[in-house]
Write a protein that holds these residues in place. Structure first.
Motif, short mmCIF file in Angstrom:
data_model
loop_
_atom_site.label_atom_id
_atom_site.label_comp_id
_atom_site.label_asym_id
_atom_site.label_seq_id
_atom_site.Cartn_x
_atom_site.Cartn_y
_atom_site.Cartn_z
N GLY A 30 57.41 10.88 17.29
CA GLY A 30 58.29 9.70 17.27
C GLY A 30 59.74 10.10 17.49
O GLY A 30 60.04 11.21 17.94
N HIS A 31 60.66 9.16 17.19
CA HIS A 31 62.09 9.46 17.37
C HIS A 31 62.46 10.65 16.50
O HIS A 31 62.11 10.70 15.33
N THR A 32 63.18 11.58 17.07
CA THR A 32 63.45 12.80 16.33
C THR A 32 64.75 13.44 16.78
O THR A 32 65.25 13.18 17.87
N ARG A 39 63.31 10.82 26.59
CA ARG A 39 63.91 9.48 26.47
C ARG A 39 63.15 8.46 27.31
O ARG A 39 63.54 7.31 27.43
N THR A 99 61.84 5.03 25.24
CA THR A 99 62.71 4.10 24.50
C THR A 99 64.18 4.25 24.86
O THR A 99 65.00 3.42 24.49
N LEU A 156 62.48 10.90 21.70
CA LEU A 156 61.21 10.64 21.03
C LEU A 156 60.21 11.73 21.42
O LEU A 156 60.07 12.04 22.60
N CYS A 175 52.48 6.18 26.35
CA CYS A 175 53.28 6.71 25.25
C CYS A 175 52.38 7.02 24.06
O CYS A 175 51.90 6.10 23.38
N PRO A 203 53.10 9.01 20.93
CA PRO A 203 54.01 9.82 20.12
C PRO A 203 53.21 10.81 19.26
O PRO A 203 52.19 10.45 18.67
#
Ligand SMILES: Cc1cc2nc3c(=O)[nH]c(=O)nc-3n(C[C@H](O)[C@H](O)[C@H](O)COP(=O)(O)O)c2cc1C
Length: 323
Positions: A144-146, A225, A228, A232, A283, A285
């Protein structure tokens, strides 16, 4: 296994299910909470009514504590969403991507704890100054976003910076009890686990996702990127490669979500019946711990396994060291 986290949340084991958008729905959340861990709904991909229905579904299965995770950076009004989680009996609000300054007081007045996801020490200081009750130190290994700092250096530095004011939970690349034991040694009070819980029968997932995790090695993810507009970590594929070659085509968050959706590469929030998934572009994640996933394990068993393995890892260390 009792720690300040289990006391604070009223749970048995210091294992938190990450509030993963598209994955952490009621079946998974309830299974983790019912097993004595802490289940957290990933509500960032849910419309308001679905979020309310999912909280009610958790309550139909278990009366144990659960939380709700929302992305602070998503455009739209956070206040009615937080009011709904208060009304439906969640005991924790987890804020991803930014400090939720405007709703901290509202949560506290209603007995709800506020947790902030932090990838840097400065984020944690800001979150604690804003009144957050607990911080999650999420290393770059995470799905995920990190951010950019790895879990091993991040956790103790965050503990040193804010640990006397609030407890710190470790996240990113933790997939079994050895990771839980290591997190406790670093000064964390528990773990926040994402990727490992995707490979459970209870997790919601679009077609191909769980199989892809089992097939992907520890070096098969990339921070991109492409999906999103923000960094991520996901399974590397031809869609992420395309933007690696042409970053000039990327749009900022959240416009890139719309781009990836119209490119047919983003269906997070869908389920096994979602049509037209191209597994080479989708996607998925995932964190670097994905290499350790060999099969699906029921979520409750995973929670118990985390604790048993951590206890034996700590006993092994005690046995191996002669002071
Ligand atoms: C599929 C997926 C979706 C995620 N969505 C969110 C989210 O909506 N909000 C959030 O705070 N974190 C989100 N995360 C990050 C997790 O909360 C967590 O920090 C991360 O999964 C921990 O690392 P691990 O995957 O190595 O266990 C997501 C992670 C994954 C894998």
């Amino acid at each position: 296994m009792r720690t300040p986290l289990t006391d604070m949340l009223g749970i048995e084991h210091p294992v938190m299910l990450a509030g993963m958008g598209g994955v952490s729905y009621s079946a998974l959340v309830a299974a983790v909470s019912e097993a004595g861990g802490f289940g957290c709904l990933g509500a960032s991909t849910m419309p308001h009514d679905q979020m309310v229905e999912e909280m009610r579904a958790v309550r139909r299965i278990t009366d144990r504590p659960f939380g709700v995770d929302l992305l602070t950076a998503m455009p739209g009004d956070m206040t009615p969403r937080v009011q709904a989680l208060i009304d439906e009996g969640a005991s924790v609000f987890v804020a991803g991507l930014g400090v939720p300054t405007e709703v901290v007081r509202m949560c506290h007045e209603n007995g709800v704890l506020v947790v902030s996801m932090c990838g840097k020490v400065s984020h944690a200081i800001r979150a604690v100054d804003a009144g957050c009750d607990l911080v999650v130190a999420q290393g770059t290994e995470a799905g995920g976003h990190t951010g950019q700092v790895a879990t091993l250096p991040l956790v103790p530095q965050m503990v040193d910076a804010v640990g006397t004011r609030v407890p710190v939970v470790a996240a990113g690349g933790i997939f079994d009890g050895r990771g839980l034991a290591a997190a406790l040694c670093l000064g964390a009070v528990g773990v926040w686990v994402g990727t490992r819980f995707i490979a459970t029968p209870e997790a919601r997932a679009v077609p191909g996702y769980k199989e892809r995790l089992i097939a992907t090695g520890e070096d098969g993810t990339v921070v991109t990127r492409a999906y999103t507009g923000k960094t991520l970590r996901a399974v590397r594929n031809s869609y992420t490669d395309q933007f690696e070659r042409h970053p000039e085509n990327l749009q900022p968050f959240p416009a890139q979500v719309l781009q990836a959706t119209s490119d047919g590469a983003f269906h997070l929030g869908g389920d096994e019946s979602t049509p037209d998934i191209d597994i080479e572009r989708e996607c998925y994640p995932a964190g670097q711990g994905t290499g350790a996933i060999k099969d699906l394990i029921p979520a409750g068993d995973l929670v118990r396994r985390f604790v048993e393995e951590a206890e034996s890892a700590l006993a092994r260390v005690r046995g191996a060291i002669r002071l």
